[in-house]
Write a protein that holds these residues in place. Sequence first.
Motif, short mmCIF file in Angstrom:
data_model
loop_
_atom_site.label_atom_id
_atom_site.label_comp_id
_atom_site.label_asym_id
_atom_site.label_seq_id
_atom_site.Cartn_x
_atom_site.Cartn_y
_atom_site.Cartn_z
N ASP A 285 -9.62 -0.77 0.84
CA ASP A 285 -8.34 -1.48 0.92
C ASP A 285 -8.56 -2.94 1.28
OD1 ASP A 285 -6.64 0.77 0.38
OD2 ASP A 285 -7.13 1.51 2.39
N LYS B 281 -4.27 7.40 -1.53
CA LYS B 281 -3.64 6.21 -2.09
C LYS B 281 -4.66 5.41 -2.92
CE LYS B 281 0.65 5.96 -0.50
NZ LYS B 281 1.84 5.79 -1.39
N PHE C 41 -5.93 1.85 6.88
CA PHE C 41 -6.63 1.09 5.84
C PHE C 41 -8.14 1.36 5.90
CE2 PHE C 41 -3.61 -2.77 5.04
CZ PHE C 41 -2.72 -1.90 4.40
N HIS D 179 0.83 -1.21 0.00
CA HIS D 179 0.00 0.00 0.00
C HIS D 179 0.86 1.26 0.00
CE1 HIS D 179 -2.66 3.11 1.85
NE2 HIS D 179 -3.59 2.51 1.09
N PRO E 275 -6.74 2.43 -3.87
CA PRO E 275 -7.21 1.36 -2.97
C PRO E 275 -6.47 0.04 -3.22
CG PRO E 275 -9.04 2.55 -3.94
CD PRO E 275 -7.83 3.01 -4.67
N LEU E 276 -6.23 -0.66 -2.13
CA LEU E 276 -5.57 -1.97 -2.23
C LEU E 276 -6.44 -3.02 -2.91
CD1 LEU E 276 -3.65 -2.75 1.09
CD2 LEU E 276 -2.78 -3.01 -1.22
#
Length: 975
Positions: A616, A567, A595, A545, A569-570
Motif C-alpha cells: 500500500d 484489498k 496498510f 483504500h 494494493p494502494l
Amino acid sequence: MSSGILELFLPPLIKIFASTQMHTNYLLFFDFTFDADFAVFLPNAYIAEQKGNVWYFFKKANKEILQSLPQIELNVEQKELLEQVNTLQKPILIKKFAKKSSSIEVLYKNTQQKQAILTYIEEKTAQMLQMISENDFFLTINLNTKDEITKQKIQITQKILQPLLEFEKTTIGITYRLSLLEDNKSLIPNEHQIKLLNNEKSWLVIDKKLVKVAHIKALNVKPFLSKAEVFIPEKLISEYFDKFLKEILKKVEIKAKGFEIIHKNHMIATKLHLMHDFFANHYKIYLEFDYDGYTFSSNQSKKSHSVLEMKADEGLQITNYKRNFQAEAEKKQIVIGLGFSENEGTFFLKEDNPFASYFHMLEKEKELLEASFSLENIEIDGKKAPKILPQLILSETKAENDWFDLNMQVKQGDFTFHFKDLIKNIKENNPIYTLSDGSLFIIPQEWFSRYGTLVKFTKISEGKLQLPKNNYALLEELPELKAQTLVSNVEYLPSPNLKATLRPYQQEGVKWLLEHHYNGLGACLADDMGLGKTLQTIALLVDIHDKLPEVEAISAPDLFSSGQKQKEPLRVLVILPSSLVFNWYDETKRFAPHFKCTQYVGSDRKAKANRLQNYDMIFTSYPIVTRDAKIFQKQEFRYIILDESQRIKNKNSQTFKAIHEIKAQHKISLSGTPIENSLSDLWSQMQFINPNILGSFSHFSKYFKYNIEKKGDAVVLEELKTIISPFLLRRTKEQVLDDLPEMMEQIIYCQLSEAQEKWYEREKSKARNELLQVDGQISQFSALNVLMKLRQISNHPKLIDKQSEIPSGKYEEVINYMELVMHSNQKALVFSSFVTHLEIFQQWCQQEGIRYVTLTGNVPTAQRKAEVEAFQNDKSVKFFFISLKAGEVGLNLTQASHVLLLDPWWNPFSEKQAIARAHRLGQKNKVNVVRFVSKNTIEEKIIRLQQTKKELSQNIVEETAFVSEVIEHIEDILG
C-alpha cells in the motif's frame, strides 16, 4: 571657410571627428544626379575627406571602403539608405528588368515596361528623400567631384508647400498661373532655380533647399519652370480640363477672375470618418461636412473653397463654398454629448486602447443616425473595417479525455468564423485581424483582458480549440465557458479504519484532496508547518483504500497468506527527505495500521524491487529515488507523494528529472514552503503535479517570473494566482487553530567586543574592495562566500579561527539567556546555520554539566529518532542544538518553550520553519522566539532585507527571500 561656418553645414548625426589631429576626418553623404539614360535622378552614396577646413570628394561609399574606415559609424537609417542606393544602381536596374542582356533603349521601347521601371525608381527615391529629410542627412545634387562638397550642400527642410492655381477668363480662352505657398509667402516657380528630383511624389529642390509640394505631381510644376503662365485656347479648354486639371482641382486651392461665381453655404449632410493619429497611436473620429458638392473636415481650418468645374452645357463654372460654423458647432456638440472629447476638430475617448473611439462610435450608432449623421465606409490602414459591433457566440464546453473543447464562434454582420482564428493575434496583442475577404476585423479590447490568459494555454488540434484539463481554473473565471463535468462538493466522513480524530480544517483538506483525486488532477497541500499535512494525506489514502475492490491474495509469505481475499494494493510511493522516512512510516502504522508498508532504504533495498506493487505504501528518500531511478520508472504507481516537495525546485537536477519520469495516476506534493528562493521553485512543483500547467519553463520565466519578480506586474501576478490556486491549498496556523499557544518574538541586539569590531571592519573593507570593484556581474557563489565570513565574525571569532582569544559580544548574551532557561526549568531549541557555532555552546553545556541533544548533518539517520525522543521525553535534557539544514523539516518538538535563533538567515522562511518545530499543534506552553543580532553588522542588514522581500510570496502562498536580492543589494549590505 571658417571652422564656425563649417559647423553649420555638417549635421551632428553624420559628422565623424577623429580623436587626434593626426587622424583624417571622413563624411558620408548622399547625392542625386540626373541620369540621361533612365531620364530620372538616381542616388549615390559617397565619402568626403577633410583637408584643412574644407571637404572634398574621396571615394564611392561601398562596403569595402566603409570597412576600411572605422572612424565612420553608421546608424540604422544610414545603413538602410545605403541598401536602397545599391538597388538603384544602373547595372542592378537593368538586371532586374531585362529578361536577357539588354540596353536601356531596348527596355524603354515598351511603354508599359518603361512606366514600370520609372514607377519603381520613383517609389524608391521618394522613400530615400523622405528619410534624408527626416534625419537631416548631407545631400548634394548633380555632384561635381572636383569642387568643395560643402559648397554643393542642399539645405534640408521639412517644408510642404501648398499649390495655388489662379484662373483668368478672356474672350479667346483661359490663362492660369501656379504659385507655391509657404505660410503667407507666395513663390512663383519661374523666378527660382528648381530641380524636380521626383516627379510623382513632388520632391523638389528650390534654390538649393529640399522641399515637398502637396497635392500635385512635380510634373504639374514643370510647365511653369520657364514661364509665369499657361494659356489654353477656347477650343482646347474641355480637353485640357479632362486631361490635366480635373483631378488637380479637387485638391488645390484656386482663385478666379472673369467667371460667374455660384455661392454655396448650406450644409446638407454630416459624415463620420476614422483617422489614425500616429503620434498618439489612437484612431480618432473626424466629421465631414457636405456643402452640396464640396466637403470640409472638422479638423480643417480653411473657411472657404472655390472649385472650377466643366459643365456640359455651360462650359466652365466657379463654385465658392463657404462654411457655416454655427451649424457645424451644433453637430460637434452632439458628438461631445455622446461621450467623446474634442481636440482641434478630432473626437476621441481618453483611453489607452487605440480603438476605443472606433468601438464607442459603433456603440452609439443608433443615436448618431437619429441625429442625421451618416457612417460612411470605415477604413483602417487602407482596408475596409466593419460598421457594426462583433458578437461572440458560445456553446457548451465539452470535456474530451484530458482536454476541454472550447466552442466559440465570432459573428461580424453576415460573416462568421471560429474564435481560434484570433488566437495568434491575442497572444501577440495585435487587435487587427484580416478576414478571408480582405476586410479587417478589430478585436475588442475586453476580449484581450477577458480571454488573454486563457488563450496562452490553449492549443489548436484537428480544427478545435483545446484547453488542458489541468488549466480548468481558467474556465472557473469565465462562467460563460465553465465546464460542468468536474466533480465538486465531495462528501467526506472519516473512515473507521483511520485511527485518528481529524480537526474540521483537516477534514476540509481531505475533501479538497479527494476532489482532485476524482477529477484526475494533481494537488499541492501547502499548509503551514505543524498543521498535519501527513495526517490529512494518510486520511485521503485510507478513504481511497476503503473503496478499492478485493482481489485474490498474492503468494508472498513474507507479507500475507495466499488464497485469501484482500484489498487491491494502494501502490503509493512516498518520497521524503532521508530524516523523515521513519517519521512517516511510524505515523502511517499508527493512523492506518491495516496498510501494508515498507521502507525502501538501506543497502538491501533492491531485494524488494520486484514486490513494490504489492504494498500500500512505499517510503523512500530523494537520494535513493535518484540513484534507483530506472527501478522506479519500470513500475506504475497509483500515487506519488512528495513531502517537502521544495526538494525538486531545481528543474535541472537529477532528482527532478528522475521523479518526472516515474509513472503514476495521481500526484500530490506537500510543502510548507512551495516557494523557497524564487518563482522557479513553484514552476518545478506545479510541473510535477500537473505537467505543463504553467507552460514550458522558458515561457514561465519570460512571462510570469520576469514580469512579477522584476517588474512587479500585478496583472500577471493575478493571472498566476488564478491558474495555480485550485491546485494549491494553503492554511496558516493563525487561520485554523484557536488553541494555538501564544508566541512572543523579540530581537536581542548584541554589541561586538572592541577587538571583534576592529576585525569585522577590516574584513568589511576587504569585502567591499573585492566585490564592488568587480567588472561584470558578481556571482552568487563569490558574494555569499565573502558575506558568510562577515556573518561568522559577527557571531564569534572562533568560527574563523578556533585558536582566537577575541571575545564575542553575542556569546555573552546567548549564555545569559540560556541560564534563564535553565533556572526556569524549561527547554529550548537552539538554531544556527553554522555547526561550529553550535559546538561553542555545547562546550559550555559540557562544562556546566547540562544535558543536551544535537541534530546536524553529521548525526546518522538511525540516531536522529533517539535524539528527538530524548528531548521530548527526558526532563533533564534542556537544550536541542539544531543546524539549519538538518532541522528545517518534519520535526515535532513541542516540549520546547523557547526558540533561540543565533544568527539571521537570508531566507526568512527557514527561520519560520525552525520556529514551527515548537510552535505547532500539541504545544501547551507559550513559545518565546529570540533572535540574536550583532549591532552595526551585516546581520542588521539581513533583518531589513527579510522585511522588504516578503510581499511576493505572501501574494502567492507564503513569505520568502531571494538569493538574487542579496546580490542586488550588495552595496547596501556592505555599507
